[in-house]
Write a protein that holds these residues in place. Structure first.
Motif, mmCIF file in Angstrom:
data_model
loop_
_atom_site.group_PDB
_atom_site.id
_atom_site.type_symbol
_atom_site.label_atom_id
_atom_site.label_comp_id
_atom_site.label_asym_id
_atom_site.label_seq_id
_atom_site.Cartn_x
_atom_site.Cartn_y
_atom_site.Cartn_z
ATOM 1 N N LEU A 39 30.465 20.920 20.447
ATOM 2 C CA LEU A 39 31.857 21.215 20.099
ATOM 3 C C LEU A 39 32.804 20.672 21.157
ATOM 4 O O LEU A 39 33.858 20.113 20.839
ATOM 5 C CB LEU A 39 32.052 22.720 19.939
ATOM 6 C CG LEU A 39 31.201 23.408 18.873
ATOM 7 C CD1 LEU A 39 31.465 24.911 18.869
ATOM 8 C CD2 LEU A 39 31.439 22.801 17.508
ATOM 9 N N ARG A 98 31.306 25.364 8.576
ATOM 10 C CA ARG A 98 31.925 24.697 9.722
ATOM 11 C C ARG A 98 31.006 23.648 10.331
ATOM 12 O O ARG A 98 31.457 22.575 10.715
ATOM 13 C CB ARG A 98 32.315 25.732 10.770
ATOM 14 C CG ARG A 98 33.406 26.637 10.327
ATOM 15 C CD ARG A 98 33.761 27.654 11.412
ATOM 16 N NE ARG A 98 34.544 28.701 10.792
ATOM 17 C CZ ARG A 98 34.048 29.865 10.425
ATOM 18 N NH1 ARG A 98 32.783 30.161 10.628
ATOM 19 N NH2 ARG A 98 34.825 30.760 9.851
ATOM 20 N N ARG A 99 29.726 23.984 10.436
ATOM 21 C CA ARG A 99 28.788 23.035 11.033
ATOM 22 C C ARG A 99 28.717 21.761 10.207
ATOM 23 O O ARG A 99 28.703 20.656 10.729
ATOM 24 C CB ARG A 99 27.403 23.661 11.152
ATOM 25 C CG ARG A 99 26.385 22.696 11.758
ATOM 26 C CD ARG A 99 25.026 23.309 11.871
ATOM 27 N NE ARG A 99 25.071 24.360 12.868
ATOM 28 C CZ ARG A 99 24.067 25.148 13.166
ATOM 29 N NH1 ARG A 99 22.931 25.027 12.509
ATOM 30 N NH2 ARG A 99 24.182 26.068 14.087
ATOM 31 N N ARG A 100 28.665 21.909 8.900
ATOM 32 C CA ARG A 100 28.589 20.751 8.001
ATOM 33 C C ARG A 100 29.823 19.862 8.169
ATOM 34 O O ARG A 100 29.705 18.640 8.289
ATOM 35 C CB ARG A 100 28.479 21.234 6.555
ATOM 36 C CG ARG A 100 28.378 20.122 5.539
ATOM 37 C CD ARG A 100 28.223 20.656 4.140
ATOM 38 N NE ARG A 100 26.960 21.394 4.060
ATOM 39 C CZ ARG A 100 26.761 22.458 3.307
ATOM 40 N NH1 ARG A 100 27.735 22.921 2.550
ATOM 41 N NH2 ARG A 100 25.597 23.062 3.273
ATOM 42 N N THR A 103 29.888 18.121 11.661
ATOM 43 C CA THR A 103 28.962 16.987 11.694
ATOM 44 C C THR A 103 29.513 15.805 10.914
ATOM 45 O O THR A 103 29.477 14.663 11.383
ATOM 46 C CB THR A 103 27.589 17.410 11.123
ATOM 47 O OG1 THR A 103 27.123 18.540 11.866
ATOM 48 C CG2 THR A 103 26.587 16.294 11.203
ATOM 49 N N GLN A 142 37.110 22.926 13.047
ATOM 50 C CA GLN A 142 35.801 23.573 13.017
ATOM 51 C C GLN A 142 35.394 24.048 14.416
ATOM 52 O O GLN A 142 34.675 25.032 14.563
ATOM 53 C CB GLN A 142 34.733 22.620 12.463
ATOM 54 C CG GLN A 142 35.089 21.868 11.210
ATOM 55 C CD GLN A 142 35.842 22.649 10.154
ATOM 56 O OE1 GLN A 142 35.548 23.805 9.901
ATOM 57 N NE2 GLN A 142 36.829 22.018 9.540
ATOM 58 N N SER A 146 34.723 27.951 14.994
ATOM 59 C CA SER A 146 33.371 28.325 15.385
ATOM 60 C C SER A 146 33.382 29.183 16.642
ATOM 61 O O SER A 146 32.660 30.177 16.733
ATOM 62 C CB SER A 146 32.515 27.077 15.624
ATOM 63 O OG SER A 146 32.365 26.358 14.430
#
Length: 190
Positions: A39, A98-100, A103, A142, A146
């Motif tokens: 991040l 958020r991770r998707r 990335t 994100q 996060s």
């Protein structure tokens, strides 16, 4: 004074409180620093990509024959795409992961940055810079969401401080590294 026999046998219980946010996070340990490094790198990249263009403007003018208005748009279109996409992309991240989105945004930022460097003309450069700004907008909300979701208290404050530090270093790094690259390669673009 008369005593109530029912009171002698009644159990004294403390009022039951609903679970607090602290209790909920204790069952799920907060992510460690190693989990948050991607991040922070993302925060660095987004601000780096924004600020490096300020230094590259003279090289862009020379190599691509861009006029003053096109040169101003190199910075302006990135900023406009980034600002206009932040809220929408933050909401999409809340809904679809958020991770998707982080990335996807990071990968798009890297790929589009190559396209920016290889742009053969001003029009292609402006299109690539617009897409690059939107890719940064996909990624950036994100990061904070996060951190906000995963951490509490002093851990959250530390993480937000590191986010700010990496963003600041990215801004300065864009100027310094961009200047070094322009000095090393002269006015060649792409």
């Amino acid at each position: 004074m008369r005593r109530n026999p029912a009171a002698d046998t009644a159990e004294v219980t403390a009022p039951t409180m609903p679970p607090t946010e602290t209790a909920a996070t204790e069952s799920h340990p907060a992510p460690g620093g190693a989990v948050l490094w991607p991040l922070y790198v993302g925060a660095f990249l987004a601000t780096f990509m924004f600020s490096v263009s300020n230094i590259a403007i003279p090289a862009v003018k020379t190599a691509l024959g861009a006029g003053d208005s096109a040169s101003a748009l190199v910075v302006g279109l990135f900023s406009a795409a980034f600002a206009s996409g932040l809220i929408l992309c933050g909401r999409i991240g809340d809904r679809f992961g958020r991770r998707r989105l982080f990335t996807l945004g990071t990968a798009a930022l890297v790929v589009i940055s190559v396209a920016v460097g290889l742009a053969p003309g001003p029009a292609e450069l402006l299109i690539a810079r617009t897409v690059q700004g939107f890719a940064a907008a996909v990624m950036m909300p994100q990061i904070l969401a996060s951190i906000q979701h995963a951490l509490n208290g002093t851990e959250r404050l530390k993480a937000i401080s590191l986010f700010g530090a990496f963003s600041g270093v990215g801004t300065v790094g864009g100027q310094v590294i961009g200047g070094g690259l322009i000095s090393a390669f002269g006015d060649q673009w792409g």
